[in-house]
Design a protein around this motif. Structure first.
Motif, PDB file in Angstrom:
ATOM      1  N   ALA A 190       0.852  -1.188   0.000  1.00  0.00           N
ATOM      2  CA  ALA A 190       0.000   0.000   0.000  1.00  0.00           C
ATOM      3  C   ALA A 190       0.886   1.235   0.000  1.00  0.00           C
ATOM      4  CB  ALA A 190      -0.915   0.014   1.216  1.00  0.00           C
ATOM      5  N   TYR A 191       0.390   2.287  -0.623  1.00  0.00           N
ATOM      6  CA  TYR A 191       1.141   3.531  -0.678  1.00  0.00           C
ATOM      7  C   TYR A 191       0.191   4.707  -0.535  1.00  0.00           C
ATOM      8  CZ  TYR A 191      -0.065   2.599  -5.581  1.00  0.00           C
ATOM      9  OH  TYR A 191      -0.729   2.278  -6.727  1.00  0.00           O
ATOM     10  N   HIS A 192       0.753   5.875  -0.238  1.00  0.00           N
ATOM     11  CA  HIS A 192      -0.003   7.064   0.170  1.00  0.00           C
ATOM     12  C   HIS A 192      -0.761   6.752   1.466  1.00  0.00           C
ATOM     13  CE1 HIS A 192       0.039   7.684  -4.382  1.00  0.00           C
ATOM     14  NE2 HIS A 192       0.969   8.458  -3.887  1.00  0.00           N
ATOM     15  N   CYS A 193      -0.110   5.976   2.345  1.00  0.00           N
ATOM     16  CA  CYS A 193      -0.769   5.489   3.557  1.00  0.00           C
ATOM     17  C   CYS A 193      -1.076   6.581   4.580  1.00  0.00           C
ATOM     18  CB  CYS A 193       0.066   4.383   4.203  1.00  0.00           C
ATOM     19  SG  CYS A 193       0.047   2.861   3.237  1.00  0.00           S
ATOM     20  N   HIS A 194      -0.475   7.743   4.470  1.00  0.00           N
ATOM     21  CA  HIS A 194      -0.785   8.825   5.402  1.00  0.00           C
ATOM     22  C   HIS A 194      -1.983   9.647   4.932  1.00  0.00           C
ATOM     23  CE1 HIS A 194       3.347   8.836   7.612  1.00  0.00           C
ATOM     24  NE2 HIS A 194       2.750   7.684   7.642  1.00  0.00           N
ATOM     25  N   GLU A 198      -7.315   7.996   2.192  1.00  0.00           N
ATOM     26  CA  GLU A 198      -7.517   6.837   1.322  1.00  0.00           C
ATOM     27  C   GLU A 198      -6.174   6.497   0.691  1.00  0.00           C
ATOM     28  OE1 GLU A 198     -10.989   6.016  -1.608  1.00  0.00           O
ATOM     29  OE2 GLU A 198      -9.453   7.076  -2.762  1.00  0.00           O
ATOM     30  N   ALA A 199      -5.747   5.249   0.847  1.00  0.00           N
ATOM     31  CA  ALA A 199      -4.467   4.814   0.285  1.00  0.00           C
ATOM     32  C   ALA A 199      -4.719   3.965  -0.959  1.00  0.00           C
ATOM     33  CB  ALA A 199      -3.701   4.003   1.326  1.00  0.00           C
ATOM     34  N   ASP A 200      -3.695   3.804  -1.760  1.00  0.00           N
ATOM     35  CA  ASP A 200      -3.744   2.931  -2.931  1.00  0.00           C
ATOM     36  C   ASP A 200      -3.037   1.627  -2.583  1.00  0.00           C
ATOM     37  OD1 ASP A 200      -4.947   4.855  -4.782  1.00  0.00           O
ATOM     38  OD2 ASP A 200      -3.043   5.910  -4.586  1.00  0.00           O
ATOM     39  N   TRP A 201      -3.404   0.551  -3.264  1.00  0.00           N
ATOM     40  CA  TRP A 201      -2.732  -0.721  -3.030  1.00  0.00           C
ATOM     41  C   TRP A 201      -2.538  -1.468  -4.344  1.00  0.00           C
ATOM     42  CZ3 TRP A 201      -5.673  -4.842  -4.619  1.00  0.00           C
ATOM     43  CH2 TRP A 201      -7.061  -4.703  -4.596  1.00  0.00           C
ATOM     44  N   ASN A 202      -1.506  -2.296  -4.337  1.00  0.00           N
ATOM     45  CA  ASN A 202      -1.218  -3.229  -5.431  1.00  0.00           C
ATOM     46  C   ASN A 202      -1.086  -4.605  -4.809  1.00  0.00           C
ATOM     47  OD1 ASN A 202      -1.076  -1.299  -7.474  1.00  0.00           O
ATOM     48  ND2 ASN A 202       1.079  -0.911  -7.082  1.00  0.00           N
ATOM     49  N   LEU A 203      -1.693  -5.583  -5.436  1.00  0.00           N
ATOM     50  CA  LEU A 203      -1.628  -6.958  -4.977  1.00  0.00           C
ATOM     51  C   LEU A 203      -0.973  -7.783  -6.070  1.00  0.00           C
ATOM     52  CD1 LEU A 203      -2.513  -9.001  -2.760  1.00  0.00           C
ATOM     53  CD2 LEU A 203      -4.609  -9.312  -4.089  1.00  0.00           C
ATOM     54  N   ALA A 204       0.219  -8.307  -5.786  1.00  0.00           N
ATOM     55  CA  ALA A 204       0.930  -9.171  -6.731  1.00  0.00           C
ATOM     56  C   ALA A 204       0.418 -10.587  -6.540  1.00  0.00           C
ATOM     57  CB  ALA A 204       2.435  -9.101  -6.485  1.00  0.00           C
ATOM     58  N   LEU A 205      -0.090 -11.169  -7.615  1.00  0.00           N
ATOM     59  CA  LEU A 205      -0.621 -12.528  -7.593  1.00  0.00           C
ATOM     60  C   LEU A 205       0.274 -13.396  -8.464  1.00  0.00           C
ATOM     61  CD1 LEU A 205      -4.343 -11.538  -8.238  1.00  0.00           C
ATOM     62  CD2 LEU A 205      -3.303 -12.115  -6.027  1.00  0.00           C
ATOM     63  N   ASP A 206       0.977 -14.333  -7.845  1.00  0.00           N
ATOM     64  CA  ASP A 206       1.855 -15.230  -8.587  1.00  0.00           C
ATOM     65  C   ASP A 206       1.072 -16.478  -8.959  1.00  0.00           C
ATOM     66  OD1 ASP A 206       3.896 -13.422  -8.230  1.00  0.00           O
ATOM     67  OD2 ASP A 206       4.707 -14.449  -6.479  1.00  0.00           O
ATOM     68  N   HIS A 207       1.017 -16.740 -10.268  1.00  0.00           N
ATOM     69  CA  HIS A 207       0.279 -17.903 -10.775  1.00  0.00           C
ATOM     70  C   HIS A 207       0.993 -18.477 -11.997  1.00  0.00           C
ATOM     71  CE1 HIS A 207      -2.913 -20.541 -12.029  1.00  0.00           C
ATOM     72  NE2 HIS A 207      -2.899 -19.975 -13.217  1.00  0.00           N
ATOM     73  N   ALA A 208       1.379 -19.736 -11.898  1.00  0.00           N
ATOM     74  CA  ALA A 208       1.970 -20.462 -13.036  1.00  0.00           C
ATOM     75  C   ALA A 208       3.132 -19.705 -13.667  1.00  0.00           C
ATOM     76  CB  ALA A 208       0.894 -20.776 -14.068  1.00  0.00           C
ATOM     77  N   GLY A 227      -6.361   4.991   5.219  1.00  0.00           N
ATOM     78  CA  GLY A 227      -4.976   4.675   4.878  1.00  0.00           C
ATOM     79  C   GLY A 227      -4.292   4.035   6.078  1.00  0.00           C
ATOM     80  N   PRO A 228      -3.734   2.830   5.922  1.00  0.00           N
ATOM     81  CA  PRO A 228      -3.128   2.139   7.065  1.00  0.00           C
ATOM     82  C   PRO A 228      -1.710   2.637   7.352  1.00  0.00           C
ATOM     83  CG  PRO A 228      -2.923   0.800   5.109  1.00  0.00           C
ATOM     84  CD  PRO A 228      -3.717   2.025   4.707  1.00  0.00           C
ATOM     85  N   LEU A 251       5.124   4.570  -4.105  1.00  0.00           N
ATOM     86  CA  LEU A 251       5.968   3.387  -4.046  1.00  0.00           C
ATOM     87  C   LEU A 251       7.430   3.782  -4.239  1.00  0.00           C
ATOM     88  CD1 LEU A 251       3.944   0.726  -6.060  1.00  0.00           C
ATOM     89  CD2 LEU A 251       4.468   0.693  -3.639  1.00  0.00           C
ATOM     90  N   PRO A 252       8.354   3.146  -3.498  1.00  0.00           N
ATOM     91  CA  PRO A 252       9.771   3.503  -3.640  1.00  0.00           C
ATOM     92  C   PRO A 252      10.315   3.095  -4.988  1.00  0.00           C
ATOM     93  CG  PRO A 252       9.474   1.748  -2.010  1.00  0.00           C
ATOM     94  CD  PRO A 252       8.127   2.142  -2.510  1.00  0.00           C
TER      95      PRO A 252
END
Length: 146
Positions: free
Chosen positions: A20-24, A27-37, A50-51, A145-146
């Motif tokens: 997650a980014y912009h956590c302060h 409302e924050a944004d998030w990206n979820l990396a899903l590894d499949h095959a 924002g967490p 994101l860094p």
């Protein structure tokens, strides 16, 4: 075990990790990396509030960016899809994050209409989408994101 199911098709994910980014911000944004095959698919959206710590994700409200949902489901199906979660009048997917052994659980079941012009499914009926994903929390960033 994490999985995605749509209609009669189901996929087990090898790994899922959330950043997650912009956590302060409220409302924050998030990206979820899903590894499949051997490939990484990306689901994205927003989380409120924002967490500032991983524990604050539990109970937070997430909204899924529907373009990223179409990309993930299309990659899994191997063909283009445009989904309308909740039907064309609603066209939104949101839910509350729950705790999981990995970190957080992204879980939702929703009936989706879909764009018939793409001929994604061999029928004219809505399809049920089920997300049941246990994700490790890889990072919470106060800014971008860094």
């Amino acid at each position: 075990m994490s999985r995605i199911r749509i209609g009669h098709d189901s996929w087990t994910l090898d790994r899922a990790s959330l950043e997650a980014y912009h956590c302060h911000a409220p409302e924050a944004d998030w990206n979820l990396a899903l590894d499949h095959a051997g490939q990484t698919l990306w689901l994205a959206g927003t989380v409120t509030p924002g967490p500032r710590a991983p524990a604050e994700l539990v109970g937070a409200e997430v909204t899924v960016d529907l373009r990223s949902l179409d990309e993930v489901v299309g990659a899994l199906l191997g063909r283009a899809v445009t989904l309308y979660p909740g039907g064309q009048d609603v066209c939104a997917l949101g839910f509350t994050l729950a705790p999981s052994p990995a970190g957080v659980r992204l879980a939702a079941i929703v009936t989706c209409d879909w764009d018939r012009a793409l001929a994604t499914f061999p029928h004219d009926e809505p399809v049920v989408l089920e997300l049941d994903i246990d994700a490790g929390v890889e990072g919470l960033h106060p800014g971008g994101l860094p």
